[in-house]
Scaffold this active site. Structure first.
Site, mmCIF file in Angstrom:
data_model
loop_
_atom_site.group_PDB
_atom_site.id
_atom_site.type_symbol
_atom_site.label_atom_id
_atom_site.label_comp_id
_atom_site.label_asym_id
_atom_site.label_seq_id
_atom_site.Cartn_x
_atom_site.Cartn_y
_atom_site.Cartn_z
ATOM 1 N N HIS A 66 -6.922 -2.791 9.547
ATOM 2 C CA HIS A 66 -8.143 -3.508 9.183
ATOM 3 C C HIS A 66 -8.939 -3.805 10.461
ATOM 4 C CE1 HIS A 66 -5.985 -5.262 5.358
ATOM 5 N NE2 HIS A 66 -6.067 -3.948 5.345
ATOM 6 N N TYR A 79 -20.040 13.795 18.981
ATOM 7 C CA TYR A 79 -19.190 14.977 18.779
ATOM 8 C C TYR A 79 -17.733 14.618 18.522
ATOM 9 C CZ TYR A 79 -17.135 14.712 23.485
ATOM 10 O OH TYR A 79 -16.445 14.325 24.599
ATOM 11 N N GLU A 124 0.807 -1.216 0.000
ATOM 12 C CA GLU A 124 0.000 0.000 0.000
ATOM 13 C C GLU A 124 0.845 1.274 0.000
ATOM 14 O OE1 GLU A 124 -2.832 -0.309 -0.778
ATOM 15 O OE2 GLU A 124 -3.815 -2.012 0.182
ATOM 16 N N HIS A 155 -12.299 -2.745 2.767
ATOM 17 C CA HIS A 155 -10.862 -2.814 3.013
ATOM 18 C C HIS A 155 -10.493 -2.510 4.467
ATOM 19 C CE1 HIS A 155 -6.644 -1.816 1.170
ATOM 20 N NE2 HIS A 155 -6.529 -2.267 2.411
ATOM 21 N N HIS A 184 -2.537 2.611 8.663
ATOM 22 C CA HIS A 184 -3.601 1.888 7.945
ATOM 23 C C HIS A 184 -3.832 0.561 8.641
ATOM 24 C CE1 HIS A 184 -5.980 -0.195 5.049
ATOM 25 N NE2 HIS A 184 -4.991 -0.997 4.690
ATOM 26 N N TYR A 220 -8.270 21.399 21.629
ATOM 27 C CA TYR A 220 -8.529 20.300 22.556
ATOM 28 C C TYR A 220 -7.233 19.643 22.988
ATOM 29 C CZ TYR A 220 -10.336 15.845 24.310
ATOM 30 O OH TYR A 220 -10.634 14.753 25.091
#
Length: 214
Positions: A95, A114, A74, A156, A93, A209
């Site tokens: 799964h 939120y 990827e 994916h 990334h 935040y």
């Protein structure tokens, strides 16, 4: 053998995928920007077996700078994100189960909570489907990530971005938890969504935040 702090940070974070349930086996990948391009986890190597020499450094044209192993399949969307988003220094990334289950229905996560604002917008989009490891998937991911820090990938998984490896990993954990909560709320008849005005307020609040100097 390479012992740089960034190498070790990537390895420890990749190993945390399994401990946190974000990915199992060799699924998922992780990268971090470098002065010359980006470091990325290799293809098909169990995270428990990663060593600094396992990582592959690519330039921003996708050429290998350093590394004996093949980079993650990827690498295209990691490259595309760094090319498109100069403020991003890490890409995670995974799964993860709930985010992936939503992605397999080709739906994103709407403004049911939120905390969706953590990902930079009033929803978390699902990128259009494309075969894994392709430039088409990279283009689809960059499109879904426009003005966002996370997205799902149809059939994916999920991508999370950050200014650092820990930040990207933390966001991935949060997105998976939001996906779980959204899934559960759908079992109870469907959540009541927050409107655009309220999400705009939340997005503004998330600009500061967690900052202790604000």
């Amino acid at each position: 053998m390479k012992n740089g702090a960034l190498y070790n940070e990537i390895i420890e974070t990749a190993r945390a995928f399994g401990r946190t349930g974000l990915s199992v086996g060799t699924s998922g990948n992780l990268s971090a920007r470098t002065d010359k391009g980006f470091l990325i986890t290799p293809s098909g190597v169990d995270y428990a077996d990663l060593e600094p020499d396992s990582l592959v450094e690519l330039d921003l044209n996708g050429g290998i700078i350093d590394g004996k192993l093949k980079p993650s399949s990827e690498w295209h969307f990691h490259h595309a994100v760094y090319d498109d988003r100069p403020e991003v220094n890490a890409v995670v990334h995974v799964h993860s189960p709930y985010a992936t289950s939503l992605a397999c229905t080709r739906q994103g996560i709407p403004a049911f909570h939120y905390m969706i604002a953590m990902a930079g917008g009033d929803d978390i989009r699902c990128a259009d489907y494309a075969t894994f490891g392709t430039e088409e998937l990279a283009r689809n991911a960059v499109s879904a990530l426009a003005d966002r820090r996370a997205c799902l990938l149809a059939n994916h998984g999920m991508i999370a971005l950050g200014a650092s490896v820990p930040e990207a990993f933390h966001l991935a954990v949060q997105v998976e938890e939001l996906a779980r909560q959204y899934h559960l709320s759908c079992q109870l008849g469907g959540p009541v969504l927050l409107d655009h005005k309220e999400m705009a307020v939340n997005l503004e609040k998330f600009r500061t935040y967690g900052r202790q100097d604000s």
